[in-house]
Design a protein around this motif. Sequence first.
Motif, PDB file in Angstrom:
ATOM      1  N   VAL A 278     -35.914 -11.910  57.003  1.00 22.29           N
ATOM      2  CA  VAL A 278     -35.170 -10.376  56.517  1.00 22.29           C
ATOM      3  C   VAL A 278     -36.032  -9.730  55.468  1.00 22.29           C
ATOM      4  CG1 VAL A 278     -33.357  -9.718  54.729  1.00 22.29           C
ATOM      5  CG2 VAL A 278     -32.941 -11.261  56.551  1.00 22.29           C
ATOM      6  N   VAL A 279     -36.607 -10.422  54.527  1.00 23.58           N
ATOM      7  CA  VAL A 279     -37.687 -10.080  53.641  1.00 23.58           C
ATOM      8  C   VAL A 279     -38.851  -9.162  54.334  1.00 23.58           C
ATOM      9  CG1 VAL A 279     -39.328 -10.382  51.753  1.00 23.58           C
ATOM     10  CG2 VAL A 279     -37.090 -11.616  51.872  1.00 23.58           C
ATOM     11  N   LEU A 280     -39.462 -10.050  55.257  1.00 24.43           N
ATOM     12  CA  LEU A 280     -40.692  -9.132  56.290  1.00 24.43           C
ATOM     13  C   LEU A 280     -40.075  -7.797  56.928  1.00 24.43           C
ATOM     14  CD1 LEU A 280     -42.035 -12.790  57.509  1.00 24.43           C
ATOM     15  CD2 LEU A 280     -43.067 -10.944  55.720  1.00 24.43           C
ATOM     16  N   LEU A 281     -38.902  -8.118  57.523  1.00 25.24           N
ATOM     17  CA  LEU A 281     -38.476  -7.075  58.041  1.00 25.24           C
ATOM     18  C   LEU A 281     -38.065  -5.689  57.035  1.00 25.24           C
ATOM     19  CD1 LEU A 281     -35.637  -8.520  60.701  1.00 25.24           C
ATOM     20  CD2 LEU A 281     -38.095  -7.373  61.488  1.00 25.24           C
TER      21      LEU A 281
ATOM     22  N   PHE B 222     -40.503   5.819  62.713  1.00 21.68           N
ATOM     23  CA  PHE B 222     -39.168   5.835  62.394  1.00 21.68           C
ATOM     24  C   PHE B 222     -38.368   5.000  63.328  1.00 21.68           C
ATOM     25  CE2 PHE B 222     -35.026   7.563  62.611  1.00 21.68           C
ATOM     26  CZ  PHE B 222     -34.543   7.902  61.298  1.00 21.68           C
ATOM     27  N   LEU B 223     -38.886   4.885  64.486  1.00 23.94           N
ATOM     28  CA  LEU B 223     -38.021   3.932  65.479  1.00 23.94           C
ATOM     29  C   LEU B 223     -38.417   2.581  64.953  1.00 23.94           C
ATOM     30  CD1 LEU B 223     -36.516   3.309  67.724  1.00 23.94           C
ATOM     31  CD2 LEU B 223     -38.807   3.238  69.271  1.00 23.94           C
ATOM     32  N   ILE B 224     -39.579   2.271  64.648  1.00 28.32           N
ATOM     33  CA  ILE B 224     -39.857   0.795  63.971  1.00 28.32           C
ATOM     34  C   ILE B 224     -39.153   0.732  62.742  1.00 28.32           C
ATOM     35  CG2 ILE B 224     -41.681  -0.637  62.727  1.00 28.32           C
ATOM     36  CD1 ILE B 224     -43.557   0.872  64.509  1.00 28.32           C
ATOM     37  N   TRP B 225     -38.821   1.709  61.879  1.00 25.05           N
ATOM     38  CA  TRP B 225     -38.036   1.469  60.525  1.00 25.05           C
ATOM     39  C   TRP B 225     -36.698   1.307  61.135  1.00 25.05           C
ATOM     40  CZ3 TRP B 225     -34.081   4.718  59.413  1.00 25.05           C
ATOM     41  CH2 TRP B 225     -33.361   4.605  58.196  1.00 25.05           C
ATOM     42  N   PHE B 226     -36.142   2.074  62.169  1.00 27.53           N
ATOM     43  CA  PHE B 226     -34.951   1.854  62.334  1.00 27.53           C
ATOM     44  C   PHE B 226     -34.407   0.522  62.963  1.00 27.53           C
ATOM     45  CE2 PHE B 226     -31.304   2.271  65.517  1.00 27.53           C
ATOM     46  CZ  PHE B 226     -30.241   2.704  64.671  1.00 27.53           C
ATOM     47  N   ILE B 227     -35.340  -0.023  63.881  1.00 29.42           N
ATOM     48  CA  ILE B 227     -35.003  -1.387  64.266  1.00 29.42           C
ATOM     49  C   ILE B 227     -35.394  -2.526  63.385  1.00 29.42           C
ATOM     50  CG2 ILE B 227     -36.124  -2.921  65.941  1.00 29.42           C
ATOM     51  CD1 ILE B 227     -36.887  -0.369  67.874  1.00 29.42           C
ATOM     52  N   CYS B 228     -36.222  -2.402  62.588  1.00 28.40           N
ATOM     53  CA  CYS B 228     -36.416  -3.478  61.478  1.00 28.40           C
ATOM     54  C   CYS B 228     -35.090  -3.510  60.738  1.00 28.40           C
ATOM     55  CB  CYS B 228     -37.685  -3.058  60.803  1.00 28.40           C
ATOM     56  SG  CYS B 228     -39.246  -3.574  61.448  1.00 28.40           S
ATOM     57  N   TYR B 229     -34.714  -2.353  60.308  1.00 30.45           N
ATOM     58  CA  TYR B 229     -33.435  -2.161  59.149  1.00 30.45           C
ATOM     59  C   TYR B 229     -32.148  -2.690  59.919  1.00 30.45           C
ATOM     60  CZ  TYR B 229     -34.849  -0.623  54.851  1.00 30.45           C
ATOM     61  OH  TYR B 229     -35.263  -0.726  53.380  1.00 30.45           O
ATOM     62  N   THR B 230     -31.976  -2.478  61.225  1.00 28.12           N
ATOM     63  CA  THR B 230     -30.609  -2.885  62.013  1.00 28.12           C
ATOM     64  C   THR B 230     -30.953  -4.228  62.103  1.00 28.12           C
ATOM     65  OG1 THR B 230     -30.893  -0.755  63.383  1.00 28.12           O
ATOM     66  CG2 THR B 230     -29.999  -2.753  64.276  1.00 28.12           C
ATOM     67  N   PHE B 231     -31.987  -4.846  62.486  1.00 25.81           N
ATOM     68  CA  PHE B 231     -32.239  -6.406  62.790  1.00 25.81           C
ATOM     69  C   PHE B 231     -31.824  -7.072  61.265  1.00 25.81           C
ATOM     70  CE2 PHE B 231     -34.036  -5.521  66.841  1.00 25.81           C
ATOM     71  CZ  PHE B 231     -33.259  -6.337  67.601  1.00 25.81           C
ATOM     72  N   MET B 232     -32.705  -6.428  60.281  1.00 25.35           N
ATOM     73  CA  MET B 232     -32.454  -6.778  59.094  1.00 25.35           C
ATOM     74  C   MET B 232     -30.861  -7.135  58.525  1.00 25.35           C
ATOM     75  SD  MET B 232     -34.217  -5.216  55.539  1.00 25.35           S
ATOM     76  CE  MET B 232     -33.524  -5.378  54.166  1.00 25.35           C
ATOM     77  N   THR B 233     -30.246  -6.168  58.461  1.00 19.07           N
ATOM     78  CA  THR B 233     -28.877  -6.088  58.236  1.00 19.07           C
ATOM     79  C   THR B 233     -28.003  -6.989  59.099  1.00 19.07           C
ATOM     80  OG1 THR B 233     -29.111  -3.685  57.860  1.00 19.07           O
ATOM     81  CG2 THR B 233     -26.745  -4.834  58.127  1.00 19.07           C
ATOM     82  N   ILE B 234     -28.234  -7.411  60.426  1.00 21.17           N
ATOM     83  CA  ILE B 234     -27.571  -8.371  61.192  1.00 21.17           C
ATOM     84  C   ILE B 234     -28.019  -9.794  60.493  1.00 21.17           C
ATOM     85  CG2 ILE B 234     -27.454  -9.477  63.382  1.00 21.17           C
ATOM     86  CD1 ILE B 234     -27.896  -6.338  64.598  1.00 21.17           C
TER      87      ILE B 234
END
Length: 118
Positions: A12-15, A49-61
């Motif tokens: 999560v921290v790395l994402l 921006f897509l990388i940011w979005f994917i990382c934050y989505t998986f980070m939240t889950i």
Amino acid sequence: MNIVTWLLLMFVVLLGTTANLSLKYGLYISSPTKEESTSIQNLLFSRYFLIWFICYTFMTILWLYVLRTIPLSQAFPVLGLMYALIPIASHYLLKEQVIFSQWLGISIIITGVILVVN
């Protein structure tokens, strides 16, 4: 609390670190000149921006999953490692300057996280 959950917390921290760096890099790389600000449209359609979005989505889950097994009083301070990893990564990857007081703060953050987790 098992080792897998703690590894997921570190992921999560790395994402989060990756997400913040990609957003910053996307703002930097998509501007016509480095002095001008980036248009929102250029940023929204960039791969960063897509990388940011994917990382934050998986980070939240993953964060929701981690919270089921690790006490919030231990899990949340570990997220503070992002405050240490982002300046370190931006120093090496984005060539941003990190001054002595920031290095000192980074070491204090890492020490604090170690103390809270133990």
